[in-house]
Design a protein around this motif. Structure first.
Motif, PDB file in Angstrom:
ATOM      1  N   LEU A 290       0.863  -1.182   0.000  1.00 18.28           N
ATOM      2  CA  LEU A 290       0.000   0.000   0.000  1.00 18.28           C
ATOM      3  C   LEU A 290       0.895   1.225   0.000  1.00 18.28           C
ATOM      4  O   LEU A 290       1.885   1.271   0.722  1.00 18.28           O
ATOM      5  N   VAL A 291       0.538   2.234  -0.814  1.00 21.22           N
ATOM      6  CA  VAL A 291       1.281   3.502  -0.806  1.00 21.22           C
ATOM      7  C   VAL A 291       0.298   4.637  -0.655  1.00 21.22           C
ATOM      8  O   VAL A 291      -0.699   4.716  -1.397  1.00 21.22           O
ATOM      9  N   THR A 292       0.555   5.507   0.301  1.00 19.06           N
ATOM     10  CA  THR A 292      -0.278   6.692   0.506  1.00 19.06           C
ATOM     11  C   THR A 292       0.648   7.856   0.854  1.00 19.06           C
ATOM     12  O   THR A 292       1.851   7.787   0.583  1.00 19.06           O
ATOM     13  N   THR A 293       0.105   8.904   1.431  1.00 18.34           N
ATOM     14  CA  THR A 293       0.931  10.079   1.706  1.00 18.34           C
ATOM     15  C   THR A 293       1.613   9.995   3.064  1.00 18.34           C
ATOM     16  O   THR A 293       1.059   9.444   4.018  1.00 18.34           O
ATOM     17  N   ALA A 294       2.810  10.591   3.145  1.00 15.58           N
ATOM     18  CA  ALA A 294       3.550  10.626   4.410  1.00 15.58           C
ATOM     19  C   ALA A 294       2.887  11.553   5.422  1.00 15.58           C
ATOM     20  O   ALA A 294       3.010  11.354   6.630  1.00 15.58           O
ATOM     21  N   ASN A 295       2.202  12.582   4.919  1.00 15.04           N
ATOM     22  CA  ASN A 295       1.676  13.606   5.815  1.00 15.04           C
ATOM     23  C   ASN A 295       0.336  13.210   6.399  1.00 15.04           C
ATOM     24  O   ASN A 295      -0.627  12.960   5.663  1.00 15.04           O
ATOM     25  N   PRO A 296       0.252  13.163   7.712  1.00 12.28           N
ATOM     26  CA  PRO A 296      -0.996  12.719   8.352  1.00 12.28           C
ATOM     27  C   PRO A 296      -2.137  13.704   8.106  1.00 12.28           C
ATOM     28  O   PRO A 296      -1.928  14.916   8.137  1.00 12.28           O
ATOM     29  N   PRO A 297      -3.323  13.189   7.847  1.00 10.01           N
ATOM     30  CA  PRO A 297      -4.490  14.062   7.713  1.00 10.01           C
ATOM     31  C   PRO A 297      -4.917  14.581   9.087  1.00 10.01           C
ATOM     32  O   PRO A 297      -4.363  14.166  10.110  1.00 10.01           O
ATOM     33  N   GLU A 298      -5.872  15.467   9.070  1.00  8.82           N
ATOM     34  CA  GLU A 298      -6.268  16.113  10.325  1.00  8.82           C
ATOM     35  C   GLU A 298      -6.704  15.083  11.362  1.00  8.82           C
ATOM     36  O   GLU A 298      -6.284  15.138  12.507  1.00  8.82           O
ATOM     37  N   ASP A 299      -7.544  14.162  10.931  1.00 10.79           N
ATOM     38  CA  ASP A 299      -7.943  13.095  11.853  1.00 10.79           C
ATOM     39  C   ASP A 299      -7.429  11.749  11.324  1.00 10.79           C
ATOM     40  O   ASP A 299      -8.080  11.099  10.500  1.00 10.79           O
ATOM     41  N   PRO A 300      -6.264  11.351  11.793  1.00 12.01           N
ATOM     42  CA  PRO A 300      -5.660  10.130  11.246  1.00 12.01           C
ATOM     43  C   PRO A 300      -6.481   8.877  11.519  1.00 12.01           C
ATOM     44  O   PRO A 300      -6.311   7.864  10.839  1.00 12.01           O
ATOM     45  N   ASP A 301      -7.364   8.938  12.508  1.00 13.18           N
ATOM     46  CA  ASP A 301      -8.142   7.745  12.852  1.00 13.18           C
ATOM     47  C   ASP A 301      -9.262   7.458  11.855  1.00 13.18           C
ATOM     48  O   ASP A 301      -9.665   6.307  11.694  1.00 13.18           O
ATOM     49  N   THR A 302      -9.774   8.513  11.223  1.00 13.15           N
ATOM     50  CA  THR A 302     -10.971   8.319  10.404  1.00 13.15           C
ATOM     51  C   THR A 302     -10.807   8.771   8.958  1.00 13.15           C
ATOM     52  O   THR A 302     -11.622   8.401   8.111  1.00 13.15           O
ATOM     53  N   ALA A 303      -9.802   9.592   8.677  1.00 16.97           N
ATOM     54  CA  ALA A 303      -9.656  10.124   7.313  1.00 16.97           C
ATOM     55  C   ALA A 303      -9.510   8.980   6.319  1.00 16.97           C
ATOM     56  O   ALA A 303      -8.953   7.924   6.659  1.00 16.97           O
ATOM     57  N   PRO A 304     -10.006   9.168   5.100  1.00 20.88           N
ATOM     58  CA  PRO A 304      -9.781   8.133   4.092  1.00 20.88           C
ATOM     59  C   PRO A 304      -8.284   7.984   3.813  1.00 20.88           C
ATOM     60  O   PRO A 304      -7.522   8.939   3.956  1.00 20.88           O
ATOM     61  N   ILE A 305      -7.893   6.767   3.437  1.00 22.91           N
ATOM     62  CA  ILE A 305      -6.496   6.527   3.083  1.00 22.91           C
ATOM     63  C   ILE A 305      -6.302   6.999   1.650  1.00 22.91           C
ATOM     64  O   ILE A 305      -6.694   6.312   0.700  1.00 22.91           O
ATOM     65  N   GLU A 306      -5.714   8.138   1.518  1.00 21.59           N
ATOM     66  CA  GLU A 306      -5.520   8.768   0.204  1.00 21.59           C
ATOM     67  C   GLU A 306      -4.670   7.878  -0.711  1.00 21.59           C
ATOM     68  O   GLU A 306      -3.697   7.272  -0.255  1.00 21.59           O
ATOM     69  N   ASP A 307      -5.033   7.822  -1.993  1.00 16.69           N
ATOM     70  CA  ASP A 307      -4.220   7.076  -2.945  1.00 16.69           C
ATOM     71  C   ASP A 307      -2.913   7.841  -3.176  1.00 16.69           C
ATOM     72  O   ASP A 307      -2.841   9.049  -2.964  1.00 16.69           O
ATOM     73  N   LEU A 308      -1.906   7.118  -3.598  1.00 22.27           N
ATOM     74  CA  LEU A 308      -0.618   7.783  -3.819  1.00 22.27           C
ATOM     75  C   LEU A 308      -0.753   8.861  -4.873  1.00 22.27           C
ATOM     76  O   LEU A 308      -1.477   8.708  -5.855  1.00 22.27           O
ATOM     77  N   ARG A 309      -0.047   9.964  -4.660  1.00 24.27           N
ATOM     78  CA  ARG A 309       0.045  11.013  -5.672  1.00 24.27           C
ATOM     79  C   ARG A 309       1.488  11.110  -6.121  1.00 24.27           C
ATOM     80  O   ARG A 309       2.342  11.608  -5.387  1.00 24.27           O
ATOM     81  N   LEU A 310       1.757  10.614  -7.324  1.00 26.98           N
ATOM     82  CA  LEU A 310       3.109  10.687  -7.856  1.00 26.98           C
ATOM     83  C   LEU A 310       3.448  12.162  -8.051  1.00 26.98           C
ATOM     84  O   LEU A 310       2.655  12.924  -8.593  1.00 26.98           O
TER      85      LEU A 310
END
Lengths: 354, 354
Positions: A290-310
């Motif tokens: 799985l690859v997503t972003t290094a930067n945590p979203p505002e609510d890491p517990d519930t935010a969607p797991i963003e797809d990788l952005r090349l």
């Protein structure tokens, strides 16, 4: 499983071509290494300068890129080509990938673009930095990625000094030396992410080149994140992750390859460029990572797991994982992503000129 | 150059035996790896338990030690033998090496003794921790050192997954795979340490297992030292070292091997045991490297460069270096030692029970 408007046959052909090209480029690189070890490069190279170790490496880098580019443009004249040296020469840091099928390659990874004070602006960008290659630390490689609609789908990474070739193609799986399927540990089943992740995990991370020791700069944010991941459970306001091991190889490309192999559980990095990661992402995704972003979203517990952005320069990668009695493999990966996000800081890497 | 009362012929014989033993043990280890990859270890091993990945690794570790010990005791019944498992089983952490010729081996490095809460005291000491091996991250190895009068003189390190065998014998030099002399870059001459060291250097360091986040604990002291080495010149009250690269492999043994190879310029570590370093020190010294203590003396600028103390658990190693126009190789190494000492903190590792 065809991708976009490529048939499986077309993908297979591109894949076979890329593997062959990676090996040939690796052979070329090993020839240069033998010359360096024997001390004969001064005779066989066309230049002799004072700062010869730098120039010899730069020359090897450029020669490899020309070799790879020529081969690709001859075979696939309709495909776009982006090499690390293309960027360096143009002095642009724009994200140049578009919808077209694009080859994105790093002819010699394991160096880094740095900006030593004594180099001119042009040279700044082509100077091979830290350089596993310069030091002959074997963690250097050739990286060849093929991207369709911003998604790396075929990847070849070849580390010739240790003769490790990682490769992947949609529908064909990911492989080490075309004989061991990745991840390596898969029989009778691929292990799920540990129940207590990130504890029990090997965490791969890099210090990078931004070493300014300024309040809230990238170096301090990285260090705070590393320390959270490393520190014992219960420490650091509950952020202590007590990972089993911290690893730094100096190559984002090989970090991704070893994550695909299952050797690393988690890779977290900011600051790398698309040529550093294109091939590795293709291999990791095909292996089931799985690859997503290094930067945590505002609510890491519930935010969607963003797809990788090349092109984002911010990546968090999780190794392939199988199901447990209570979770799918994907669920255990997503749980791990959230546990990492809880422990790491935002990193700030923009694209100069973009 | 005979050592102590060994003739060169005797040393050569011991060396050839050690190299052969390292390779055979490596073959045995690769067999176990093939079983893990194929998923057949459950059938071929004599035990089946719940926590099988741990047990399989422990069993491999023990089997390897028995294999190596039996071979040594049969060939050299008068020599002392100390294995990592010997220590583990005895639950002693005393420094057990004396004046006698002693074999000091780690049958499977790339794991670490850790103390997970759920393990019994005996198991605590034999549990293979972080474990490059468990994860099949290729930086694991067999380490066989031969020590005379507290000085490692013959060393064999074999990393079988990447087929890299490092070895050295007094008077015979240090070698990779018995064909490439170490350090690798030596023609026409071995490079001196950089004039601006530790800048331009690759710095090898390990986070280790002491992760207590307590004020002035080892983890924080290590981190402060790492950060000083990494930060840009001029920062951190002049302690910023701006090393070219920070590397962590999770294996003190291979850190030393790559320092002997010239891949790493500087290795600084506290907390490792003599079986982690005996073979690596022999190889590094024979290649022309320098080993002293990790802990800076009161006046790092003028204090004598202390000779290595096996058993001290505190090591600073500098790669082999040749002369420049203004310095001998040794002078450039000692200059680098002092530059490191200026930037690192004292570490506190005692020997439990000692």
């Amino acid at each position: 499983m065809a991708v976009s408007n490529f048939t499986q046959d077309e993908l297979d052909e591109i894949y076979a071509f890329a593997v062959d090209l990676g090996r040939k480029a690796g052979d070329l690189l090993m020839e240069r290494i033998e010359q360096r070890i024997s001390g004969s490069e001064g005779h066989s190279q066309k230049f002799e300068e004072k700062d010869s170790s730098v120039d010899i490496v730069t020359q090897t880098d450029e020669d490899l890129e020309v070799f790879i580019r020529n081969a690709i443009q001859e075979k696939y004249p309709d495909h776009k080509f982006l090499g690390e040296e293309t960027y360096a020469k143009g002095q642009s840091r724009d994200y140049l990938i578009d919808e077209h099928p694009t080859w994105c390659i790093d002819p010699l990874d394991g160096k880094r673009l740095i900006q030593p004070h004594h180099l001119t602006p042009l040279k700044m960008l082509t100077f091979p930095g830290t350089v596993n290659y310069t030091h002959l630390f074997p963690m250097f490689c050739i990286s060849i990625g093929f991207i369709v609609q911003h998604r790396p789908i075929i990847g070849v990474i070849y580390a010739p000094f240790q003769d490790q070739l990682f490769s992947a193609c949609p529908g064909r799986g990911a492989w080490l030396n075309e004989k061991r399927k990745l991840p390596l540990i898969r029989n009778p089943s691929i292990p799920p992410m540990p129940a207590n992740a990130p504890s029990s995990c090997i965490f791969s991370c890099e210090w990078g080149k931004d070493r300014r020791d300024i309040p809230d700069g990238n170096m301090r944010r990285k260090l705070e994140s590393f320390t959270n991941m490393a520190a014992e459970i219960g420490s650091r306001d509950g952020k202590g992750g007590m990972v089993h091991g911290m690893r730094s190889l100096g190559s984002a490309t090989l970090d991704l390859a070893y994550t695909a192999m299952g050797s690393f559980d988690i890779w977290w990095e900011g600051g790398c460029w698309e040529w550093d990661v294109a091939a590795g992402i293709a291999i990791l995704l095909e292996a089931g990572g799985l690859v997503t972003t290094a930067n945590p979203p505002e609510d890491p517990d519930t935010a969607p797991i963003e797809d990788l952005r090349l092109g984002s320069r911010l990546y968090l990668a999780i190794r392939p994982a199988g199901p447990s009695e209570t979770e799918t493999g994907r669920e255990s990966q997503e749980r791990t992503v959230r546990e990492v996000w809880r422990r790491v800081r935002h990193l700030s890497y923009s694209r100069p000129g973009a």
